[in-house]
Design a protein around this motif. Structure first.
Motif, PDB file in Angstrom:
ATOM      1  N   GLY A 149      -3.500  47.370  35.237  1.00  0.00           N
ATOM      2  CA  GLY A 149      -3.398  48.967  35.188  1.00  0.00           C
ATOM      3  C   GLY A 149      -2.321  49.316  34.462  1.00  0.00           C
ATOM      4  O   GLY A 149      -1.547  48.605  33.820  1.00  0.00           O
ATOM      5  N   THR A 150      -2.333  50.803  34.319  1.00  0.00           N
ATOM      6  CA  THR A 150      -1.337  51.428  33.615  1.00  0.00           C
ATOM      7  C   THR A 150       0.122  51.189  34.396  1.00  0.00           C
ATOM      8  O   THR A 150      -0.047  51.001  35.496  1.00  0.00           O
ATOM      9  CB  THR A 150      -1.532  52.950  33.531  1.00  0.00           C
ATOM     10  OG1 THR A 150      -1.664  53.477  34.870  1.00  0.00           O
ATOM     11  CG2 THR A 150      -2.501  53.079  32.594  1.00  0.00           C
ATOM     12  N   PRO A 160      -1.036  50.130  28.171  1.00  0.00           N
ATOM     13  CA  PRO A 160      -1.888  49.965  29.231  1.00  0.00           C
ATOM     14  C   PRO A 160      -2.438  48.692  29.487  1.00  0.00           C
ATOM     15  O   PRO A 160      -2.447  47.918  28.553  1.00  0.00           O
ATOM     16  CB  PRO A 160      -3.079  51.089  29.314  1.00  0.00           C
ATOM     17  CG  PRO A 160      -3.123  51.080  27.767  1.00  0.00           C
ATOM     18  CD  PRO A 160      -1.777  50.822  27.107  1.00  0.00           C
ATOM     19  N   GLY A 161      -2.699  48.311  30.602  1.00  0.00           N
ATOM     20  CA  GLY A 161      -3.682  47.001  30.812  1.00  0.00           C
ATOM     21  C   GLY A 161      -2.705  46.372  32.037  1.00  0.00           C
ATOM     22  O   GLY A 161      -3.253  45.959  32.867  1.00  0.00           O
ATOM     23  N   GLY A 162      -1.580  46.090  31.881  1.00  0.00           N
ATOM     24  CA  GLY A 162      -1.112  45.384  32.830  1.00  0.00           C
ATOM     25  C   GLY A 162       0.614  45.279  32.407  1.00  0.00           C
ATOM     26  O   GLY A 162       1.092  45.430  31.482  1.00  0.00           O
ATOM     27  N   TRP A 504      -3.903  57.314  40.884  1.00  0.00           N
ATOM     28  CA  TRP A 504      -3.776  58.077  39.784  1.00  0.00           C
ATOM     29  C   TRP A 504      -2.473  57.655  38.953  1.00  0.00           C
ATOM     30  O   TRP A 504      -1.462  57.746  39.574  1.00  0.00           O
ATOM     31  CB  TRP A 504      -4.090  59.479  39.821  1.00  0.00           C
ATOM     32  CG  TRP A 504      -3.766  60.257  38.400  1.00  0.00           C
ATOM     33  CD1 TRP A 504      -4.665  60.359  37.371  1.00  0.00           C
ATOM     34  CD2 TRP A 504      -2.810  60.778  38.167  1.00  0.00           C
ATOM     35  NE1 TRP A 504      -4.392  61.248  36.423  1.00  0.00           N
ATOM     36  CE2 TRP A 504      -3.055  61.454  36.804  1.00  0.00           C
ATOM     37  CE3 TRP A 504      -1.433  61.136  38.637  1.00  0.00           C
ATOM     38  CZ2 TRP A 504      -2.009  61.946  36.335  1.00  0.00           C
ATOM     39  CZ3 TRP A 504      -0.580  61.794  38.177  1.00  0.00           C
ATOM     40  CH2 TRP A 504      -0.846  62.492  36.832  1.00  0.00           C
ATOM     41  N   GLY A 505      -2.507  57.429  37.787  1.00  0.00           N
ATOM     42  CA  GLY A 505      -0.991  57.208  37.216  1.00  0.00           C
ATOM     43  C   GLY A 505      -1.219  57.144  35.631  1.00  0.00           C
ATOM     44  O   GLY A 505      -2.466  57.192  34.981  1.00  0.00           O
ATOM     45  N   TRP A 546     -10.584  39.431  50.496  1.00  0.00           N
ATOM     46  CA  TRP A 546     -11.492  39.868  49.462  1.00  0.00           C
ATOM     47  C   TRP A 546     -10.774  41.186  48.940  1.00  0.00           C
ATOM     48  O   TRP A 546      -9.997  41.775  49.464  1.00  0.00           O
ATOM     49  CB  TRP A 546     -13.075  40.159  49.874  1.00  0.00           C
ATOM     50  CG  TRP A 546     -13.056  41.004  51.070  1.00  0.00           C
ATOM     51  CD1 TRP A 546     -13.027  40.488  52.268  1.00  0.00           C
ATOM     52  CD2 TRP A 546     -13.146  42.389  51.123  1.00  0.00           C
ATOM     53  NE1 TRP A 546     -12.878  41.914  53.271  1.00  0.00           N
ATOM     54  CE2 TRP A 546     -13.116  42.923  52.369  1.00  0.00           C
ATOM     55  CE3 TRP A 546     -13.233  43.390  49.960  1.00  0.00           C
ATOM     56  CZ2 TRP A 546     -13.125  44.289  52.757  1.00  0.00           C
ATOM     57  CZ3 TRP A 546     -13.232  44.791  50.349  1.00  0.00           C
ATOM     58  CH2 TRP A 546     -13.237  45.093  51.741  1.00  0.00           C
ATOM     59  N   ASN A 547     -11.256  41.573  47.411  1.00  0.00           N
ATOM     60  CA  ASN A 547     -10.851  42.864  47.110  1.00  0.00           C
ATOM     61  C   ASN A 547     -11.595  43.289  45.989  1.00  0.00           C
ATOM     62  O   ASN A 547     -12.515  42.365  45.455  1.00  0.00           O
ATOM     63  CB  ASN A 547      -9.459  42.740  46.397  1.00  0.00           C
ATOM     64  CG  ASN A 547      -9.236  41.734  45.258  1.00  0.00           C
ATOM     65  OD1 ASN A 547      -9.670  41.862  44.248  1.00  0.00           O
ATOM     66  ND2 ASN A 547      -8.796  40.513  45.719  1.00  0.00           N
ATOM     67  N   ALA A 548     -11.813  44.642  45.648  1.00  0.00           N
ATOM     68  CA  ALA A 548     -12.654  45.047  44.445  1.00  0.00           C
ATOM     69  C   ALA A 548     -11.760  46.365  44.196  1.00  0.00           C
ATOM     70  O   ALA A 548     -11.479  47.443  44.948  1.00  0.00           O
ATOM     71  CB  ALA A 548     -14.064  45.540  45.381  1.00  0.00           C
ATOM     72  N   ALA A 549     -12.043  46.521  42.970  1.00  0.00           N
ATOM     73  CA  ALA A 549     -11.449  47.870  42.722  1.00  0.00           C
ATOM     74  C   ALA A 549     -12.412  48.441  41.235  1.00  0.00           C
ATOM     75  O   ALA A 549     -12.805  47.675  40.329  1.00  0.00           O
ATOM     76  CB  ALA A 549     -10.222  47.582  42.015  1.00  0.00           C
ATOM     77  N   LEU A 550     -12.744  49.820  41.231  1.00  0.00           N
ATOM     78  CA  LEU A 550     -13.111  50.603  40.034  1.00  0.00           C
ATOM     79  C   LEU A 550     -11.916  51.001  39.440  1.00  0.00           C
ATOM     80  O   LEU A 550     -11.192  52.046  39.987  1.00  0.00           O
ATOM     81  CB  LEU A 550     -14.119  51.493  40.457  1.00  0.00           C
ATOM     82  CG  LEU A 550     -15.509  51.087  41.026  1.00  0.00           C
ATOM     83  CD1 LEU A 550     -16.431  52.008  41.851  1.00  0.00           C
ATOM     84  CD2 LEU A 550     -16.343  50.342  39.733  1.00  0.00           C
ATOM     85  N   PHE A 551     -11.927  50.999  38.062  1.00  0.00           N
ATOM     86  CA  PHE A 551     -10.957  51.566  37.190  1.00  0.00           C
ATOM     87  C   PHE A 551     -11.409  52.349  35.966  1.00  0.00           C
ATOM     88  O   PHE A 551     -12.546  52.010  35.702  1.00  0.00           O
ATOM     89  CB  PHE A 551      -9.782  50.628  36.798  1.00  0.00           C
ATOM     90  CG  PHE A 551     -10.477  49.416  36.102  1.00  0.00           C
ATOM     91  CD1 PHE A 551     -10.314  49.437  34.858  1.00  0.00           C
ATOM     92  CD2 PHE A 551     -10.793  48.324  36.889  1.00  0.00           C
ATOM     93  CE1 PHE A 551     -11.101  48.230  33.843  1.00  0.00           C
ATOM     94  CE2 PHE A 551     -11.271  47.128  36.136  1.00  0.00           C
ATOM     95  CZ  PHE A 551     -11.333  47.055  34.629  1.00  0.00           C
ATOM     96  N   ASP A 552     -10.685  53.210  35.545  1.00  0.00           N
ATOM     97  CA  ASP A 552     -11.206  53.909  34.353  1.00  0.00           C
ATOM     98  C   ASP A 552      -9.782  54.362  33.656  1.00  0.00           C
ATOM     99  O   ASP A 552      -8.937  54.950  34.169  1.00  0.00           O
ATOM    100  CB  ASP A 552     -11.688  55.387  34.673  1.00  0.00           C
ATOM    101  CG  ASP A 552     -12.090  56.256  33.461  1.00  0.00           C
ATOM    102  OD1 ASP A 552     -11.979  55.819  32.366  1.00  0.00           O
ATOM    103  OD2 ASP A 552     -13.117  56.962  33.664  1.00  0.00           O
ATOM    104  N   ILE A 553      -9.733  53.728  32.375  1.00  0.00           N
ATOM    105  CA  ILE A 553      -8.269  53.610  31.678  1.00  0.00           C
ATOM    106  C   ILE A 553      -8.521  54.372  30.436  1.00  0.00           C
ATOM    107  O   ILE A 553      -9.497  53.966  29.667  1.00  0.00           O
ATOM    108  CB  ILE A 553      -7.630  52.185  31.367  1.00  0.00           C
ATOM    109  CG1 ILE A 553      -7.580  51.703  32.836  1.00  0.00           C
ATOM    110  CG2 ILE A 553      -6.686  52.635  30.928  1.00  0.00           C
ATOM    111  CD1 ILE A 553      -6.859  50.134  32.640  1.00  0.00           C
TER     112      ILE A 553
END
Length: 728
Positions: A149-150, A160-162, A504-505, A546-553
């Motif tokens: 992420g950012t 952004p990305g990582g 949020w970042g 387990w893990n899950a994430a929704l992201f919008d960059i």
């Protein structure tokens, strides 16, 4: 086998220092048997079911399972089991990470969540900024952390990305004597030693030495080379509350690099023999990458649970970047001019223009000093985990004149090997300087056992200057900027071991219109602010995580507009944005003798708001929309100590051109391996064997569009590897 023995002797002959150190440590162990002493700090190597933490997250030693972000931690043993020796080879572990112009003989690139992370600004070493435009050895790294992420809260300027952080191996509590030897096709041999010892009153002093040397002989033709590393880390436990750490590493890699293939006219060709190297001229020279990095860190525990850390580091890189470089067809004034121009790809008949590229004695230096204070305090019923810091860094890059001269016309089958060299420098380069000061403040506000509000803020003061090393036309730029990158998140544990969060970042990249006559706005600066929203879930029990994430960059784009062929005819300005929306999910399961891990990413990446109809609404190049990665380990009860391993990687199609008029199909690969843990003469001995790309599948692995050119890189061929590791 004779070849293996020859390379083994070659390694031993070239590493007398490593063997001398090993002998000295072994003698010290025989003379002084010491009991292990618990360290005052948390260990950096995560083993078993312990919840890992990642300093790259910015929240200290808080376990990843409790933080409102996604990150991956790759340990030493995990990398060895899968035969990973380079950063790019860790991409097979995580669905959010993929390749980006990765090839033999050059430095590594990574794509995270569809964005290529910047080798100049998105890499850290024990939390301090470094330049990754070099080969970074993993032999002395305890773990590699990848934040997704950012990263504006962790870095002043970054794509952004990582964000990638390398964690250096430090002295262990108990003595360590470890040696390893690995062979892989067709004849690469790597030997390494890892030694650690504590000594002095109360074992106050510790030293750890890592040494490695390798003869590189991959399956790609004309790409043989060598590398070596020597790293020493020490610490001094001055008292129960004070720790002083110092370390230094020096590394060298010399190997010819392997250029990419390309489109043939308007067609995507069938995958080629991945052993072909188009950098196969008699005058081809290796890329030589040398680096020295050193750091000093002082940690002091204060009253009330507070801690102060002062950390300084310096990195000095020297590079000789050289290659016989294929680039387009008939786009050079000395080419044959057939009447058809393929400036961003090869010709339909497989021909291309070959250039003699040389950039000698590139020097890059990075220095950093970080001061940080952290602790806990209370305001009423709210507990605050607070940290405040200041990071000062300096970058100085110096380059000489370079060569990019036409040599002749080659062919994709690699049959043309007698083109003339053209080494005379014919172009200039650009020297760069940068200074930055970053002030950061973080506060994790814990309202009760379940709910936490996470707030972070980083203010950056940046000054950059560049100057072309052409006295008659320096094209100098010099500018200063200030900006603030905030982060906010809320997390809630709705059940023990189950967490939901929203975050949020923002992140910032800085750019300037080149100071060239064709730009009407030369010297204008741009602050490109990327933004990310993320919603995540994670949980676990003793058997499953387990893990899950929704992201919008969203990331702004810059473009050049106008004819750009005469003075003042070109303007650089913002042009829409690149938006990546996706779902990332992962799980691991431990069930009796089985350990299963799975990860998947669904990504919708698009260019939007661009004034160029050819790219507006299109998918960015080299970004797979779907990725699936699986790993399985099975411990055989009939043969104690033997673990069978398997991995499966699948990626969907990738776009080759920005207008999406060409794409490469998706592909899948299966890898197999085995690990045998034994004891011999009282020592632990680990045997490993594996075969990558078992089916010898041929496919185009990735399709980066760089330097105004479309490239295609093939999937590596089936490759066997074996290794042995002994704790003496």
């Amino acid at each position: 086998m004779a070849r293996l023995h020859r390379h083994t002797r070659h390694f031993i002959a070239r590493t007398p220092l490593a063997l001398a150190i090993a002998l000295a440590f072994t003698q010290a162990q025989a003379q002084q048997a010491t009991a292990p002493v618990e360290t005052q700090l948390a260990p950096v190597v995560v083993q078993g079911r312990a919840a890992p933490s990642a300093s790259v997250s910015g929240w200290g030693d808080v376990p990843l399972s409790l933080t409102p972000m996604q990150a991956s931690v790759f340990g030493t043993e995990q990398a060895k089991d899968r035969g990973a020796q380079r950063l790019s080879e860790l991409a097979g572990f995580d669905a959010a990470i993929s390749d980006a112009y990765n090839t033999e003989g050059y430095w590594d690139y990574l794509t995270v969540r569809g964005f290529v992370i910047d080798n100049r600004f998105n890499y850290r070493r024990d939390g301090l900024p470094i330049n990754a435009e070099t080969s970074i050895a993993l032999d002395n790294k305890a773990q590699i952390e990848v934040l997704k992420g950012t990263s504006g809260m962790q870095a002043g300027t970054s794509a952004p990305g990582g964000l990638v952080n390398f964690v250096v191996k430090r002295p262990t509590d108990a003595p360590l004597r470890r040696a390893s030897l690995e062979w892989r096709e067709t004849g690469s041999v790597t030997g390494a030693v890892d030694l650690s010892q504590r000594f002095g009153d109360g074992e106050a002093f510790g030293v750890r030495v890592n040494a490695a040397a390798a003869h590189l002989d991959p399956k790609v033709r004309d790409a043989s080379g060598s590398r070596h590393l020597l790293a020493v880390a020490g610490d001094w436990r001055i008292g129960p509350d004070t720790l002083l750490e110092a370390e230094i590493e020096t590394s060298h890699r010399s190997q010819p690099s392997v250029p990419g293939f390309s489109l043939l006219g308007n067609s995507v060709p069938a995958p080629v023999d991945p052993r072909i190297n188009l950098n196969n001229q008699a005058w081809s020279q290796p890329v030589v990458l040398d680096g020295t990095t050193a750091s000093l860190r002082w940690q002091r525990k204060l009253a009330g649970g507070w801690k102060f850390v002062a950390h300084a580091a310096t990195q000095q890189l020297t590079s000789n970047d050289r290659i016989a470089f294929p680039f387009g067809l008939d786009c050079n004034e000395t080419s044959s001019f057939t009447g058809d121009f393929y400036c961003d790809r090869f010709g339909p008949d497989g021909r291309f223009d070959l250039y003699d590229f040389r950039s000698e004695n590139e020097r890059r230096r990075s220095d950093a000093l970080d001061l940080n204070l952290s602790g806990k305090l209370h305001t009423g019923a709210v507990e605050h985990a607070v940290s405040a810091g200041i990071l000062s860094s300096r970058v100085k890059n110096r380059f000489g004149r370079q060569t990019f001269a036409f040599s002749g016309t080659g062919n994709v089958d690699g049959s043309i090997t007698d083109l003339p060299a053209n080494p005379a420098p014919n172009d200039f380069n650009t020297n760069r300087d940068e200074r930055s000061t970053e002030l950061s403040l973080r506060d994790a506000m814990r309202f009760d056992e379940r709910s936490t509000l996470w707030l972070g803020l980083r203010h950056t003061r940046l000054q950059r200057a560049s100057e072309r090393n052409d006295p008659s036309d320096p094209r100098a730029t010099d500018y200063a900027q200030s900006f603030t990158t905030p982060f906010a998140a809320a997390s809630h544990a709705w059940a023990p071991g189950q967490l939901v969060y929203a975050s949020w970042g923002r992140g910032v990249e800085s750019d300037v219109a080149p100071n060239r006559a064709r730009y009407a706005n030369a010297g204008e600066t741009f602050t490109q602010t990327s933004r990310q929203i993320e919603f995540g879930l994670r949980g676990g029990t003793d058997a499953v995580e387990w893990n899950a994430a929704l992201f919008d960059i969203r990331r702004p784009r810059l473009g050049d507009f106008g004819s750009c062929d005469i003075d003042a005819s070109c303007v650089r300005r913002p042009d829409g944005e690149q938006r990546h929306r996706g779902l990332e999910a992962g799980a691991s399961l431990s069930l009796d003798a089985w350990t299963l891990r799975a990860g998947a990413q669904w990504l919708r990446a698009r260019v939007q708001g661009s004034s160029d109809p050819a790219v507006d609404g299109k998918q960015p190049t080299n970004v797979p929309a779907r990725t699936l990665k699986l790993q399985a380990d099975h411990r055989l009860a009939a043969l104690p100590g033997l673990t069978l391993q398997g991995a499966f990687v699948a990626e969907s199609h990738r776009q080759v051109l920005p207008d999406n008029s060409a794409q490469i199909p998706g592909w899948a690969r299966v890898d197999l391996g085995a690990r045998l843990d034994t004891r011999w003469a009282g020592s632990a001995v680990t045997w490993r064997a594996g075969v990558d790309n078992v089916a010898d599948r041929r496919a185009w692995r990735e399709s980066p569009y760089q330097f105004g050119h479309a490239y295609l890189f093939p999937l590596a061929p089936r490759t066997f590897r074996v290794s042995v590791q002994a704790d003496l």
